[in-house]
Design an enzyme around this catalytic site. Structure first.
Site, PDB file in Angstrom:
ATOM      1  N   SER A 281      74.426  47.524  47.002  1.00 24.07           N
ATOM      2  CA  SER A 281      73.990  48.530  47.951  1.00 24.07           C
ATOM      3  C   SER A 281      74.391  50.063  47.623  1.00 24.07           C
ATOM      4  O   SER A 281      75.504  50.105  47.278  1.00 24.07           O
ATOM      5  CB  SER A 281      74.527  47.926  49.360  1.00 24.07           C
ATOM      6  OG  SER A 281      74.280  49.091  50.387  1.00 24.07           O
ATOM      7  N   ARG A 320      23.346  33.166  38.518  1.00 27.02           N
ATOM      8  CA  ARG A 320      24.374  34.366  38.289  1.00 27.02           C
ATOM      9  C   ARG A 320      24.558  35.181  39.682  1.00 27.02           C
ATOM     10  O   ARG A 320      23.597  35.482  39.968  1.00 27.02           O
ATOM     11  CB  ARG A 320      23.799  35.000  37.286  1.00 27.02           C
ATOM     12  CG  ARG A 320      23.405  34.107  36.009  1.00 27.02           C
ATOM     13  CD  ARG A 320      24.502  34.077  34.981  1.00 27.02           C
ATOM     14  NE  ARG A 320      25.392  35.147  34.513  1.00 27.02           N
ATOM     15  CZ  ARG A 320      24.862  35.795  33.358  1.00 27.02           C
ATOM     16  NH1 ARG A 320      23.819  35.525  32.562  1.00 27.02           N
ATOM     17  NH2 ARG A 320      25.595  36.979  33.031  1.00 27.02           N
TER      18      ARG A 320
END
Length: 455
Positions: A281, A320
Protein backbone atom coordinates in the site's frame (compact mmCIF):
# COMPACT_ATOMS: atom_id res chain seq x y z
CA UNK A 1 -3.33 4.12 -24.59
CA UNK A 2 -6.49 2.81 -26.26
CA UNK A 3 -6.67 -0.29 -24.05
CA UNK A 4 -4.73 -1.77 -21.16
CA UNK A 5 -3.25 -4.42 -23.47
CA UNK A 6 -1.66 -1.63 -25.55
CA UNK A 7 -0.29 0.22 -22.53
CA UNK A 8 3.45 0.22 -21.93
CA UNK A 9 2.69 0.18 -18.21
CA UNK A 10 -0.14 -2.37 -18.05
CA UNK A 11 0.33 -4.64 -21.05
CA UNK A 12 2.34 -7.33 -19.27
CA UNK A 13 -0.27 -7.45 -16.50
CA UNK A 14 -3.39 -7.71 -18.65
CA UNK A 15 -1.69 -9.55 -21.49
CA UNK A 16 1.51 -11.52 -22.12
CA UNK A 17 4.21 -11.08 -24.78
CA UNK A 18 3.39 -14.48 -26.27
CA UNK A 19 -0.34 -13.90 -26.68
CA UNK A 20 0.12 -10.29 -27.80
CA UNK A 21 2.38 -11.52 -30.57
CA UNK A 22 -0.28 -13.97 -31.77
CA UNK A 23 -2.93 -11.25 -32.01
CA UNK A 24 -0.67 -8.57 -33.48
CA UNK A 25 -1.11 -6.99 -36.92
CA UNK A 26 2.12 -8.68 -37.95
CA UNK A 27 0.98 -12.20 -37.09
CA UNK A 28 -2.50 -11.76 -38.50
CA UNK A 29 -1.07 -10.45 -41.77
CA UNK A 30 1.47 -13.29 -41.81
CA UNK A 31 -1.43 -15.73 -41.68
CA UNK A 32 -3.18 -13.90 -44.53
CA UNK A 33 -0.01 -14.40 -46.55
CA UNK A 34 0.27 -18.04 -45.48
CA UNK A 35 -3.27 -18.63 -46.72
CA UNK A 36 -2.55 -16.99 -50.09
CA UNK A 37 0.76 -18.82 -50.53
CA UNK A 38 -0.73 -22.17 -49.54
CA UNK A 39 -3.75 -21.64 -51.81
CA UNK A 40 -1.51 -20.84 -54.77
CA UNK A 41 0.71 -23.84 -54.03
CA UNK A 42 -2.09 -26.41 -53.90
CA UNK A 43 -3.81 -24.88 -56.91
CA UNK A 44 -0.60 -25.26 -58.88
CA UNK A 45 -0.34 -28.88 -57.71
CA UNK A 46 -3.75 -29.74 -59.14
CA UNK A 47 -3.41 -27.61 -62.28
CA UNK A 48 -5.71 -24.70 -61.49
CA UNK A 49 -3.03 -21.99 -61.76
CA UNK A 50 0.44 -22.00 -63.37
CA UNK A 51 3.30 -23.30 -61.22
CA UNK A 52 5.35 -20.23 -62.14
CA UNK A 53 2.67 -17.98 -60.67
CA UNK A 54 2.43 -20.05 -57.50
CA UNK A 55 6.20 -19.93 -56.99
CA UNK A 56 6.22 -16.17 -57.40
CA UNK A 57 3.28 -15.71 -55.03
CA UNK A 58 5.01 -17.93 -52.47
CA UNK A 59 8.27 -15.99 -52.83
CA UNK A 60 6.51 -12.68 -52.19
CA UNK A 61 4.35 -13.87 -49.29
CA UNK A 62 6.55 -12.77 -46.40
CA UNK A 63 5.33 -10.14 -44.00
CA UNK A 64 8.50 -8.11 -44.50
CA UNK A 65 7.27 -7.38 -48.04
CA UNK A 66 4.08 -5.74 -46.78
CA UNK A 67 3.88 -1.95 -46.57
CA UNK A 68 1.83 -1.55 -43.39
CA UNK A 69 1.24 2.16 -43.87
CA UNK A 70 -0.23 1.44 -47.28
CA UNK A 71 -2.21 -1.48 -45.82
CA UNK A 72 -3.67 0.83 -43.17
CA UNK A 73 -4.76 3.32 -45.81
CA UNK A 74 -6.26 0.59 -47.97
CA UNK A 75 -8.09 -0.92 -45.00
CA UNK A 76 -9.54 2.44 -44.00
CA UNK A 77 -10.71 2.94 -47.59
CA UNK A 78 -12.00 -0.57 -48.36
CA UNK A 79 -13.12 -1.58 -44.87
CA UNK A 80 -11.20 -4.88 -44.80
CA UNK A 81 -7.45 -5.58 -44.76
CA UNK A 82 -7.45 -8.70 -46.96
CA UNK A 83 -7.94 -6.92 -50.28
CA UNK A 84 -5.15 -4.53 -49.38
CA UNK A 85 -2.84 -7.50 -48.81
CA UNK A 86 -3.93 -9.14 -52.07
CA UNK A 87 -3.31 -5.91 -53.97
CA UNK A 88 0.25 -5.79 -52.62
CA UNK A 89 0.81 -9.45 -53.59
CA UNK A 90 -0.48 -8.80 -57.10
CA UNK A 91 1.61 -5.67 -57.48
CA UNK A 92 4.74 -7.33 -56.12
CA UNK A 93 4.45 -10.43 -58.28
CA UNK A 94 3.49 -8.46 -61.37
CA UNK A 95 6.68 -6.43 -60.94
CA UNK A 96 8.61 -9.66 -61.53
CA UNK A 97 6.55 -10.66 -64.56
CA UNK A 98 3.48 -8.75 -65.75
CA UNK A 99 0.26 -10.70 -65.28
CA UNK A 100 1.73 -13.35 -63.01
CA UNK A 101 0.27 -11.83 -59.86
CA UNK A 102 -3.25 -11.99 -61.27
CA UNK A 103 -3.39 -15.66 -60.23
CA UNK A 104 -3.30 -14.72 -56.54
CA UNK A 105 -6.42 -15.21 -54.39
CA UNK A 106 -7.92 -17.46 -57.07
CA UNK A 107 -11.44 -18.53 -56.08
CA UNK A 108 -11.18 -17.12 -52.55
CA UNK A 109 -13.06 -14.37 -50.80
CA UNK A 110 -12.09 -11.97 -48.03
CA UNK A 111 -13.83 -13.94 -45.32
CA UNK A 112 -12.11 -17.18 -46.34
CA UNK A 113 -8.75 -15.56 -45.64
CA UNK A 114 -9.87 -13.71 -42.51
CA UNK A 115 -11.61 -16.66 -40.87
CA UNK A 116 -8.78 -19.06 -41.61
CA UNK A 117 -6.23 -16.62 -40.21
CA UNK A 118 -8.39 -16.27 -37.09
CA UNK A 119 -8.54 -20.05 -36.71
CA UNK A 120 -4.74 -20.23 -36.98
CA UNK A 121 -4.43 -17.53 -34.32
CA UNK A 122 -6.84 -19.46 -32.12
CA UNK A 123 -4.80 -22.63 -32.67
CA UNK A 124 -1.72 -20.80 -31.40
CA UNK A 125 -3.75 -19.43 -28.50
CA UNK A 126 -5.01 -22.87 -27.52
CA UNK A 127 -1.43 -24.14 -27.49
CA UNK A 128 -0.58 -21.46 -24.92
CA UNK A 129 -3.73 -22.29 -22.96
CA UNK A 130 -2.80 -25.97 -22.98
CA UNK A 131 0.68 -25.20 -21.63
CA UNK A 132 -0.79 -23.06 -18.86
CA UNK A 133 -3.32 -25.75 -17.93
CA UNK A 134 -0.59 -28.36 -17.71
CA UNK A 135 1.42 -26.14 -15.36
CA UNK A 136 -1.64 -25.40 -13.23
CA UNK A 137 -2.67 -29.03 -12.86
CA UNK A 138 0.88 -30.11 -12.10
CA UNK A 139 1.19 -27.65 -9.21
CA UNK A 140 -2.30 -28.45 -7.98
CA UNK A 141 -1.35 -32.13 -7.79
CA UNK A 142 1.57 -31.19 -5.57
CA UNK A 143 -0.67 -29.14 -3.27
CA UNK A 144 -3.25 -31.95 -3.13
CA UNK A 145 -0.64 -34.52 -2.20
CA UNK A 146 1.03 -32.32 0.41
CA UNK A 147 -2.17 -31.20 2.10
CA UNK A 148 -4.61 -34.04 1.53
CA UNK A 149 -4.84 -34.60 5.30
CA UNK A 150 -4.40 -30.96 6.46
CA UNK A 151 -7.63 -30.14 8.33
CA UNK A 152 -9.42 -26.85 7.85
CA UNK A 153 -12.94 -25.47 8.05
CA UNK A 154 -15.25 -25.82 5.08
CA UNK A 155 -17.47 -22.77 4.71
CA UNK A 156 -21.13 -22.43 3.77
CA UNK A 157 -22.67 -18.97 3.30
CA UNK A 158 -19.30 -17.62 4.53
CA UNK A 159 -19.80 -19.39 7.87
CA UNK A 160 -17.78 -22.31 9.16
CA UNK A 161 -19.60 -25.51 8.19
CA UNK A 162 -17.77 -28.76 8.94
CA UNK A 163 -14.12 -29.80 8.81
CA UNK A 164 -12.52 -30.89 5.56
CA UNK A 165 -8.93 -30.86 4.35
CA UNK A 166 -7.10 -28.25 2.31
CA UNK A 167 -6.14 -31.01 -0.10
CA UNK A 168 -9.85 -31.70 -0.62
CA UNK A 169 -10.39 -28.04 -1.50
CA UNK A 170 -7.50 -28.11 -3.97
CA UNK A 171 -8.61 -31.44 -5.43
CA UNK A 172 -11.97 -29.94 -6.35
CA UNK A 173 -10.09 -27.22 -8.19
CA UNK A 174 -7.82 -29.79 -9.84
CA UNK A 175 -10.81 -31.84 -11.00
CA UNK A 176 -12.32 -28.72 -12.54
CA UNK A 177 -9.17 -27.85 -14.45
CA UNK A 178 -8.92 -31.46 -15.63
CA UNK A 179 -12.44 -31.10 -17.03
CA UNK A 180 -11.29 -27.94 -18.81
CA UNK A 181 -8.47 -29.93 -20.39
CA UNK A 182 -11.07 -32.39 -21.66
CA UNK A 183 -13.15 -29.52 -23.04
CA UNK A 184 -10.10 -28.11 -24.78
CA UNK A 185 -9.42 -31.41 -26.51
CA UNK A 186 -13.05 -31.69 -27.58
CA UNK A 187 -13.25 -28.14 -28.90
CA UNK A 188 -10.23 -28.48 -31.16
CA UNK A 189 -11.91 -30.89 -33.56
CA UNK A 190 -14.81 -28.47 -34.06
CA UNK A 191 -12.77 -25.25 -34.08
CA UNK A 192 -9.66 -25.96 -36.11
CA UNK A 193 -11.44 -26.05 -39.45
CA UNK A 194 -10.58 -24.33 -42.74
CA UNK A 195 -12.81 -21.65 -44.24
CA UNK A 196 -12.66 -21.74 -48.06
CA UNK A 197 -15.82 -21.46 -50.09
CA UNK A 198 -15.65 -18.33 -52.18
CA UNK A 199 -18.29 -15.62 -52.42
CA UNK A 200 -21.29 -17.48 -50.97
CA UNK A 201 -19.50 -20.68 -49.96
CA UNK A 202 -20.31 -22.72 -53.07
CA UNK A 203 -16.80 -22.68 -54.65
CA UNK A 204 -18.45 -21.71 -57.92
CA UNK A 205 -15.35 -19.94 -59.29
CA UNK A 206 -13.23 -23.11 -59.33
CA UNK A 207 -14.17 -24.93 -62.50
CA UNK A 208 -14.24 -28.56 -63.57
CA UNK A 209 -15.45 -29.79 -60.19
CA UNK A 210 -12.06 -29.30 -58.55
CA UNK A 211 -13.26 -26.99 -55.81
CA UNK A 212 -13.57 -29.66 -53.14
CA UNK A 213 -10.24 -31.16 -54.16
CA UNK A 214 -8.64 -27.75 -53.80
CA UNK A 215 -10.36 -27.22 -50.44
CA UNK A 216 -9.12 -30.56 -49.10
CA UNK A 217 -5.57 -29.91 -50.28
CA UNK A 218 -5.56 -26.43 -48.72
CA UNK A 219 -6.86 -27.79 -45.40
CA UNK A 220 -4.10 -30.40 -45.36
CA UNK A 221 -1.48 -27.79 -46.24
CA UNK A 222 -2.55 -25.59 -43.32
CA UNK A 223 -3.01 -28.48 -40.88
CA UNK A 224 -6.73 -27.83 -40.48
CA UNK A 225 -9.82 -30.00 -40.86
CA UNK A 226 -11.95 -29.90 -43.99
CA UNK A 227 -15.26 -28.10 -43.39
CA UNK A 228 -18.38 -30.13 -43.98
CA UNK A 229 -19.83 -27.01 -45.65
CA UNK A 230 -19.16 -23.28 -45.65
CA UNK A 231 -19.57 -21.56 -42.27
CA UNK A 232 -19.29 -17.88 -43.16
CA UNK A 233 -22.38 -16.99 -41.13
CA UNK A 234 -22.54 -20.02 -38.84
CA UNK A 235 -20.38 -18.76 -35.97
CA UNK A 236 -20.89 -21.48 -33.38
CA UNK A 237 -17.21 -22.42 -33.59
CA UNK A 238 -16.08 -18.98 -32.49
CA UNK A 239 -18.82 -18.58 -29.90
CA UNK A 240 -17.95 -21.96 -28.42
CA UNK A 241 -14.31 -21.14 -27.87
CA UNK A 242 -15.32 -17.80 -26.35
CA UNK A 243 -17.64 -19.65 -23.99
CA UNK A 244 -14.84 -22.04 -23.12
CA UNK A 245 -12.57 -19.12 -22.22
CA UNK A 246 -15.35 -17.71 -20.03
CA UNK A 247 -15.67 -21.06 -18.23
CA UNK A 248 -11.92 -21.37 -17.86
CA UNK A 249 -11.34 -17.90 -16.46
CA UNK A 250 -14.44 -18.30 -14.30
CA UNK A 251 -12.66 -21.16 -12.56
CA UNK A 252 -9.57 -18.99 -12.14
CA UNK A 253 -11.74 -16.28 -10.64
CA UNK A 254 -13.47 -18.67 -8.21
CA UNK A 255 -10.04 -19.71 -6.93
CA UNK A 256 -8.95 -16.07 -6.70
CA UNK A 257 -12.05 -15.24 -4.66
CA UNK A 258 -11.27 -18.04 -2.19
CA UNK A 259 -7.68 -16.83 -1.91
CA UNK A 260 -8.83 -13.28 -1.20
CA UNK A 261 -11.17 -14.50 1.53
CA UNK A 262 -8.56 -16.81 3.04
CA UNK A 263 -5.97 -14.00 2.99
CA UNK A 264 -8.08 -11.71 5.15
CA UNK A 265 -6.19 -10.64 8.25
CA UNK A 266 -8.72 -12.33 10.54
CA UNK A 267 -8.46 -15.62 8.60
CA UNK A 268 -4.85 -15.83 7.38
CA UNK A 269 -5.01 -19.39 6.04
CA UNK A 270 -3.10 -18.75 2.80
CA UNK A 271 -0.98 -15.98 1.30
CA UNK A 272 -0.10 -15.08 -2.24
CA UNK A 273 3.57 -15.62 -3.19
CA UNK A 274 5.75 -13.00 -1.55
CA UNK A 275 8.40 -10.79 -2.99
CA UNK A 276 9.35 -7.28 -1.82
CA UNK A 277 6.65 -4.64 -2.34
CA UNK A 278 4.22 -7.03 -4.05
CA UNK A 279 0.70 -5.86 -3.20
CA UNK A 280 1.95 -3.12 -0.90
CA UNK A 281 0.00 0.00 0.00
CA UNK A 282 1.10 3.59 -0.62
CA UNK A 283 0.04 4.61 2.89
CA UNK A 284 -0.37 1.47 5.04
CA UNK A 285 3.04 -0.21 5.36
CA UNK A 286 1.64 -3.35 7.00
CA UNK A 287 -0.57 -4.33 4.08
CA UNK A 288 -0.01 -7.26 1.75
CA UNK A 289 -2.85 -7.07 -0.73
CA UNK A 290 -3.95 -10.11 -2.78
CA UNK A 291 -2.94 -8.32 -5.96
CA UNK A 292 -2.69 -11.34 -8.26
CA UNK A 293 -6.17 -12.42 -7.22
CA UNK A 294 -7.39 -8.89 -7.84
CA UNK A 295 -6.14 -8.96 -11.43
CA UNK A 296 -7.47 -12.47 -12.04
CA UNK A 297 -10.88 -11.32 -10.83
CA UNK A 298 -10.94 -8.25 -13.09
CA UNK A 299 -9.68 -10.06 -16.19
CA UNK A 300 -11.99 -13.03 -15.75
CA UNK A 301 -15.04 -10.82 -15.32
CA UNK A 302 -14.11 -8.94 -18.48
CA UNK A 303 -13.70 -12.18 -20.44
CA UNK A 304 -17.18 -13.26 -19.37
CA UNK A 305 -18.65 -9.96 -20.51
CA UNK A 306 -16.80 -9.96 -23.83
CA UNK A 307 -17.65 -13.59 -24.57
CA UNK A 308 -21.34 -12.67 -24.46
CA UNK A 309 -20.72 -10.46 -27.51
CA UNK A 310 -19.70 -13.55 -29.47
CA UNK A 311 -23.19 -14.93 -28.97
CA UNK A 312 -24.55 -11.73 -30.49
CA UNK A 313 -22.14 -12.25 -33.38
CA UNK A 314 -23.87 -15.55 -34.15
CA UNK A 315 -26.99 -13.72 -35.35
CA UNK A 316 -25.82 -13.09 -38.91
CA UNK A 317 -27.87 -12.39 -41.99
CA UNK A 318 -28.05 -14.83 -44.90
CA UNK A 319 -24.75 -16.08 -46.38
CA UNK A 320 -22.49 -13.09 -45.65
CA UNK A 321 -23.21 -10.78 -42.74
CA UNK A 322 -23.59 -7.01 -42.42
CA UNK A 323 -21.93 -6.23 -39.12
CA UNK A 324 -22.11 -9.09 -36.60
CA UNK A 325 -18.92 -10.68 -38.01
CA UNK A 326 -16.91 -7.58 -37.10
CA UNK A 327 -17.88 -8.03 -33.45
CA UNK A 328 -15.41 -10.91 -33.40
CA UNK A 329 -12.63 -8.62 -34.63
CA UNK A 330 -13.23 -6.32 -31.66
CA UNK A 331 -13.61 -8.78 -28.79
CA UNK A 332 -11.78 -11.98 -29.74
CA UNK A 333 -8.23 -10.57 -29.41
CA UNK A 334 -9.15 -9.09 -26.01
CA UNK A 335 -10.74 -12.33 -24.83
CA UNK A 336 -7.65 -14.32 -25.80
CA UNK A 337 -5.09 -11.91 -24.34
CA UNK A 338 -6.99 -11.54 -21.06
CA UNK A 339 -7.55 -15.30 -20.81
CA UNK A 340 -3.88 -16.12 -21.21
CA UNK A 341 -2.85 -13.44 -18.72
CA UNK A 342 -5.42 -14.70 -16.19
CA UNK A 343 -4.19 -18.26 -16.64
CA UNK A 344 -0.55 -17.31 -16.12
CA UNK A 345 -1.38 -15.32 -13.00
CA UNK A 346 -3.40 -18.27 -11.71
CA UNK A 347 -0.49 -20.59 -12.46
CA UNK A 348 1.97 -18.33 -10.62
CA UNK A 349 -0.43 -18.02 -7.69
CA UNK A 350 -0.86 -21.78 -7.33
CA UNK A 351 2.86 -22.48 -7.80
CA UNK A 352 3.88 -20.10 -5.03
CA UNK A 353 0.86 -20.28 -2.73
CA UNK A 354 1.82 -20.07 0.94
CA UNK A 355 -0.35 -22.42 3.03
CA UNK A 356 -0.66 -21.66 6.75
CA UNK A 357 -1.84 -24.91 8.30
CA UNK A 358 -1.39 -23.50 11.81
CA UNK A 359 -3.97 -20.80 11.04
CA UNK A 360 -6.30 -23.44 9.63
CA UNK A 361 -6.06 -25.36 12.90
CA UNK A 362 -6.55 -22.19 14.94
CA UNK A 363 -9.66 -21.27 12.96
CA UNK A 364 -11.12 -24.72 13.55
CA UNK A 365 -10.97 -23.96 17.27
CA UNK A 366 -12.62 -20.52 17.26
CA UNK A 367 -16.18 -21.91 17.40
CA UNK A 368 -15.29 -23.78 20.62
CA UNK A 369 -16.50 -27.01 19.05
CA UNK A 370 -19.37 -25.71 16.92
CA UNK A 371 -17.63 -26.80 13.72
CA UNK A 372 -18.07 -30.45 14.75
CA UNK A 373 -21.69 -30.11 15.90
CA UNK A 374 -22.83 -32.31 13.01
CA UNK A 375 -20.45 -35.05 14.12
CA UNK A 376 -21.81 -34.85 17.66
CA UNK A 377 -25.39 -34.85 16.41
CA UNK A 378 -24.80 -37.96 14.30
CA UNK A 379 -22.98 -39.63 17.21
CA UNK A 380 -26.02 -39.08 19.45
CA UNK A 381 -28.63 -39.82 16.78
CA UNK A 382 -28.62 -43.65 17.02
CA UNK A 383 -29.49 -43.40 20.72
CA UNK A 384 -31.63 -40.24 20.88
CA UNK A 385 -33.03 -39.92 17.36
CA UNK A 386 -31.61 -37.61 14.69
CA UNK A 387 -34.06 -34.72 15.09
CA UNK A 388 -33.94 -34.85 18.89
CA UNK A 389 -30.14 -34.90 18.75
CA UNK A 390 -30.17 -32.00 16.29
CA UNK A 391 -32.30 -29.82 18.57
CA UNK A 392 -30.24 -30.77 21.61
CA UNK A 393 -26.92 -29.95 19.99
CA UNK A 394 -28.40 -26.77 18.49
CA UNK A 395 -29.25 -25.54 21.98
CA UNK A 396 -25.84 -26.51 23.34
CA UNK A 397 -24.11 -24.67 20.46
CA UNK A 398 -26.14 -21.57 21.23
CA UNK A 399 -25.04 -21.76 24.87
CA UNK A 400 -21.48 -22.42 23.74
CA UNK A 401 -21.45 -19.00 22.03
CA UNK A 402 -23.38 -17.13 24.67
CA UNK A 403 -21.43 -18.50 27.64
CA UNK A 404 -18.08 -18.79 25.83
CA UNK A 405 -17.76 -22.39 26.99
CA UNK A 406 -16.37 -25.27 24.87
CA UNK A 407 -19.05 -27.51 23.41
CA UNK A 408 -17.30 -30.52 24.91
CA UNK A 409 -17.72 -29.11 28.44
CA UNK A 410 -21.45 -28.63 27.90
CA UNK A 411 -21.75 -32.14 26.49
CA UNK A 412 -20.07 -33.61 29.58
CA UNK A 413 -22.54 -31.82 31.82
CA UNK A 414 -25.78 -32.52 29.93
CA UNK A 415 -28.06 -35.20 31.42
CA UNK A 416 -29.53 -36.22 28.06
CA UNK A 417 -26.05 -36.68 26.58
CA UNK A 418 -25.00 -38.79 29.54
CA UNK A 419 -28.20 -40.82 29.13
CA UNK A 420 -27.19 -41.62 25.56
CA UNK A 421 -24.40 -43.80 26.91
CA UNK A 422 -21.58 -42.06 24.99
CA UNK A 423 -18.37 -42.10 27.01
CA UNK A 424 -16.09 -39.14 27.62
CA UNK A 425 -13.59 -40.67 25.24
CA UNK A 426 -16.24 -41.00 22.53
CA UNK A 427 -17.32 -37.38 23.03
CA UNK A 428 -13.71 -36.20 22.85
CA UNK A 429 -13.25 -38.12 19.62
CA UNK A 430 -16.39 -36.58 18.14
CA UNK A 431 -15.24 -33.10 19.12
CA UNK A 432 -11.84 -33.37 17.40
CA UNK A 433 -12.16 -31.66 13.95
CA UNK A 434 -9.39 -33.83 12.52
CA UNK A 435 -11.62 -36.87 13.06
CA UNK A 436 -14.47 -35.43 11.00
CA UNK A 437 -13.00 -34.71 7.58
CA UNK A 438 -15.09 -37.45 6.05
CA UNK A 439 -13.61 -39.05 2.96
CA UNK A 440 -11.49 -36.04 2.14
CA UNK A 441 -8.27 -38.03 1.84
CA UNK A 442 -9.87 -40.81 -0.19
CA UNK A 443 -11.47 -38.33 -2.58
CA UNK A 444 -8.17 -36.49 -3.04
CA UNK A 445 -6.52 -39.80 -3.88
CA UNK A 446 -9.27 -40.56 -6.36
CA UNK A 447 -8.77 -37.24 -8.15
CA UNK A 448 -5.01 -37.70 -8.20
CA UNK A 449 -5.41 -41.19 -9.62
CA UNK A 450 -7.90 -39.98 -12.21
CA UNK A 451 -10.27 -42.83 -11.42
CA UNK A 452 -13.92 -41.89 -11.10
CA UNK A 453 -17.14 -43.90 -11.04
CA UNK A 454 -18.49 -44.41 -14.55
CA UNK A 455 -15.12 -44.03 -16.25
Amino acid sequence: MSSVTDSVIFRNIFSTPAISSIWSDTQRTSYYLLFEASLASVQADIGIIPRKAADAILAFSHVTNIDFDELRIQTETIGYPVLGVVKQIVQGVNSIEPGLGEWAHWGATTQDVTDTATILQLRDTLNLVSDALNAITSDLRRLCQTHKATPMAARSNLQQAVPMTFGFKMARLLATFERHKQRLAEIKSRLLVLEFGGAAGTLATIKDGRGLECQAALAQKLGLAIPEIAWHTERDRIAEVGGFFALLTGTCSKFALDVKLMMQTEVGEVSEPFYPHRGSSSTMPQKRNPISSVYITAMSATVRQLSAALYDAMVEDHERATGPWEIEWIVLPQICTLTHAALLKTSELIAGLEVHSDAMKRNLDITRGGVVSEAVMMGLAPKLGRQFAHDLVYELCRRCVQEDVPLLTLLYADDKVRASGLSREELERLCDPANYTGLSVEMVDRVLAGTFPGQ
